[in-house]
Design a protein around this motif. Structure first.
Motif, PDB file in Angstrom:
ATOM      1  N   HIS A 135      53.586  43.026  45.568  1.00 60.46           N
ATOM      2  CA  HIS A 135      54.107  42.099  44.547  1.00 60.46           C
ATOM      3  C   HIS A 135      54.825  40.916  45.174  1.00 60.46           C
ATOM      4  O   HIS A 135      55.542  41.063  46.159  1.00 60.46           O
TER       5      HIS A 135
ATOM      6  N   HIS B  54      52.379  40.013  40.423  1.00 59.65           N
ATOM      7  CA  HIS B  54      51.808  40.734  41.574  1.00 59.65           C
ATOM      8  C   HIS B  54      51.233  39.755  42.595  1.00 59.65           C
ATOM      9  O   HIS B  54      51.597  39.773  43.756  1.00 59.65           O
TER      10      HIS B  54
ATOM     11  N   LEU C  44      55.078  47.212  37.311  1.00 60.42           N
ATOM     12  CA  LEU C  44      54.511  47.010  38.653  1.00 60.42           C
ATOM     13  C   LEU C  44      53.041  47.418  38.665  1.00 60.42           C
ATOM     14  O   LEU C  44      52.173  46.722  39.185  1.00 60.42           O
TER      15      LEU C  44
ATOM     16  N   SER D  25      50.872  45.013  36.411  1.00 64.14           N
ATOM     17  CA  SER D  25      50.664  43.670  36.979  1.00 64.14           C
ATOM     18  C   SER D  25      49.688  43.725  38.159  1.00 64.14           C
ATOM     19  O   SER D  25      48.864  42.825  38.333  1.00 64.14           O
ATOM     20  N   GLN D  26      49.749  44.781  38.945  1.00 64.59           N
ATOM     21  CA  GLN D  26      48.780  44.955  40.032  1.00 64.59           C
ATOM     22  C   GLN D  26      47.369  45.085  39.428  1.00 64.59           C
ATOM     23  O   GLN D  26      46.405  44.486  39.915  1.00 64.59           O
TER      24      GLN D  26
ATOM     25  N   SER E 266      45.895  41.743  38.588  1.00 68.56           N
ATOM     26  CA  SER E 266      45.321  41.013  39.737  1.00 68.56           C
ATOM     27  C   SER E 266      43.898  41.488  39.983  1.00 68.56           C
ATOM     28  O   SER E 266      42.980  40.685  40.187  1.00 68.56           O
TER      29      SER E 266
END
Ligand code: NAD
Length: 355
Positions: free
Chosen positions: A12, A32, A59, A62-63, A66
Motif C-alpha cells: 500500500h 494501494h 487494505l 483496496s489491493q 488494484s
C-alpha cells in the motif's frame, strides 16, 4: 495489527484515517497503488467488531481494486474506503456523506470514491456536493448504479468458465445457484434466465428471494445450504469469505463464479483446493470488474461502445487466466497477470519482472 508493516507487505502507498465530530463520521481511505493511474474504489459502510477488522478489510479490498483494474486493462490504480458504523444498519445521513466527501477531497483526486455495500447513488450524490472525485451518482455526479454492468461482466466470466470446460458457452439446460439476490444478483438472475438457465436462489431477505422465484421461476434455497446446492455454476453474490475448505468439501457445482468481492476465505489456499477438486474458479476480481470498468471508463472519457467492449472482454481475460492456470490455481494466475501489468506501468503490457 502493525499498520506500516502490513502496508509494506501488501504494497500500500497510503492509508488515511479521519473522524468528523459534527457528523460522527469515522472512516479510512486506503490507496494501494497508483502505478497505473488514479484509483477508483467504492465507499463501504459497515459495522466492524474492531477497528483492526475495518483496517484489514480496507487494505484487502483496496489491493483487490488494484488487481481488478489491472486485469481489466484500465489505466487506473486501486483504492477503497470504509465508513465505520456504530452498529449494523446505522442509517446514513447527508451530513455523514458530505463529511466523507470532504475527506475524499483531501486526497486531491488520487482516490475517486464510488458506491459499495452500504452506500447508494444518493450517498454518492451527497459526497459529490463536497468533491468532484466521485462517480456513480444520479444527480450531482454521473455513472449511476454500476451493478447491472457488474452482473453482465460476471455473466461473461461464466461463459469463459463454461468454454474452459469444453461447453459451448450456452446456458440452456444448466442450473445456476445464486447466493444473494441484491443489486447484482437480481440482474445476473435476469441475464441467466433470459439465456435459458434454471435458477436456484437464496437471500437472507425472504422478499428478495421470493421476488426472484416469481420473476424467474427459480427454486428458493435457504442461505445455509445454497453453497452446497446441486448445480452447474455456483455464484456467490452476497458477502465475501463464504468459501473455505469446509464449503469446498461440500461444493456440488462444476464452476464457482460470482460477483462478491473476496469470495474465498484464504484465496491462495482455497483456489488451490478448488483446482484439486476439479472446480473451475472464475477469480472474483476478474469477473466482477464490470462496475469499475463502467465508472472508471466514464471518468476516463470512454464511449458507451468502448465500455461495452471492455465488459465483453472479461470473457477473454477470464479464458486466458483459466488457460494460464493450466488446471492449477486460477487466483494465482490472475494475481500474476495483475502484478505483471502493474510492474510494467502499463495496463496493456506485462513485465517479466513482476513480483
Ligand atoms: P447488495 O447489498 O445489493 O446485495 C447483497 C444481497 O445479499 C442482499 O440482498 C442481502 O440480503 C443478501 N445477503 C447477505 N448475506 C446473505 C447470505 N448469507 N445469504 C444469502 N444472501 C445474503 O450488494 P450488491 O451490490 O448486489 O453486491 C453483491 C456483492 O458483489 C458484494 O460482495 C459486492 O462487494 C460485490 N460487488 C458488487 C459490485 C456492484 O457493482 N454492485 C461490483 C463488484 C463487486
Amino acid at each position: 495489527m502493525h499498520t506500516l508493516e502490513t502496508m509494506t507487505q501488501m504494497g500500500h502507498e497510503r492509508v488515511c484515517f479521519h473522524q468528523d465530530p459534527e457528523s460522527g463520521l469515522k472512516a479510512i481511505i486506503a490507496v494501494h497503488s497508483t502505478k497505473l493511474g488514479n484509483a477508483l474504489g467504492g465507499t463501504r459502510r459497515w459495522h466492524y467488531a474492531t477497528e483492526a477488522d475495518a483496517l484489514q478489510d480496507v487494505l484487502r479490498l483496496s489491493q483487490g481494486m488494484s488487481w481488478k483494474s489491472a486485469c481489466a486493462g484500465l489505466p487506473m490504480g486501486g483504492a477503497k474506503s470504509v465508513v465505520l458504523l456504530p452498529e449494523q444498519g446505522f442509517e446514513a445521513t447527508e451530513a455523514e456523506a458530505r463529511a466523507m466527501g470532504r475527506f475524499v477531497d483531501t486526497m486531491g483526486g488520487v482516490y475517486i470514491a464510488a458506491e459499495d455495500v452500504g452506500t447508494s447513488t444518493q450517498y454518492v450524490d451527497w459526497m459529490a456536493q463536497e468533491t468532484k472525485h466521485v462517480r456513480g451518482g444520479e444527480t450531482a455526479c454521473d455513472g449511476g448504479d454500476p451493478s447491472p454492468w457488474t452482473a453482465k461482466g460476471t455473466f461473461n466470466g461464466m461463459r469463459a468458465c463454461l468454454a474452459h470446460m469444453g461447453q459451448d458457452g450456452s446456458f440452456e439446460g444448466l442450473t445456476v445457484a445464486i447466493q444473494g439476490m441484491g443489486h447484482v444478483g437480481m440482474v445476473l438472475g435476469e441475464l441467466l434466465n433470459d439465456a435459458g438457465a434454471s435458477l436456484i436462489v437464496s437471500d437472507i431477505n425472504q422478499d428478495s428471494a421470493a421476488q426472484a422465484a416469481e420473476r424467474f421461476g427459480a427454486v428458493v434455497c435457504d442461505p445455509e445450504s445454497v453453497l452446497e446446492a446441486e448445480c452447474d455454476i455456483l455464484a456467490p453474490c452476497a458477502l465475501g469469505a463464504v468459501i473455505g475448505p469446509e464449503q469446498i468439501g461440500r461444493i456440488n457445482a462444476d464452476i464457482l463464479c460470482g460477483a462478491a468481492n473476496n469470495i474465498l476465505v484464504d484465496p491462495d489456499r482455497d483456489s488451490a483446493l478448488l483446482a484439486d477438486r476439479g472446480v473451475v474458479y472464475g477469480p472474483d476480481f476478474v469477473v466482477n470488474a464490470g462496475g469499475v470498468i463502467h465508472l472508471a471508463g466514464l471518468y476516463l472519457g470512454y464511449t458507451l461502445s468502448d465500455l461495452q467492449e471492455r465488459n465483453d472482454a472479461i470473457e477473454d481475460t477470464t479464458a486466458r487466466i483459466l488457460s494460464e492456470a493450466a488446471g492449477g490455481s486460477s487466483y494465482e494466475a490472475a494475481v500474476t497477470l495483475a502484478q505483471s501489468r502493474i510492474a510494467s506501468g502499463n495496463p496493456l503490457q506485462e513485465s517479466c519482472h513482476a513480483s
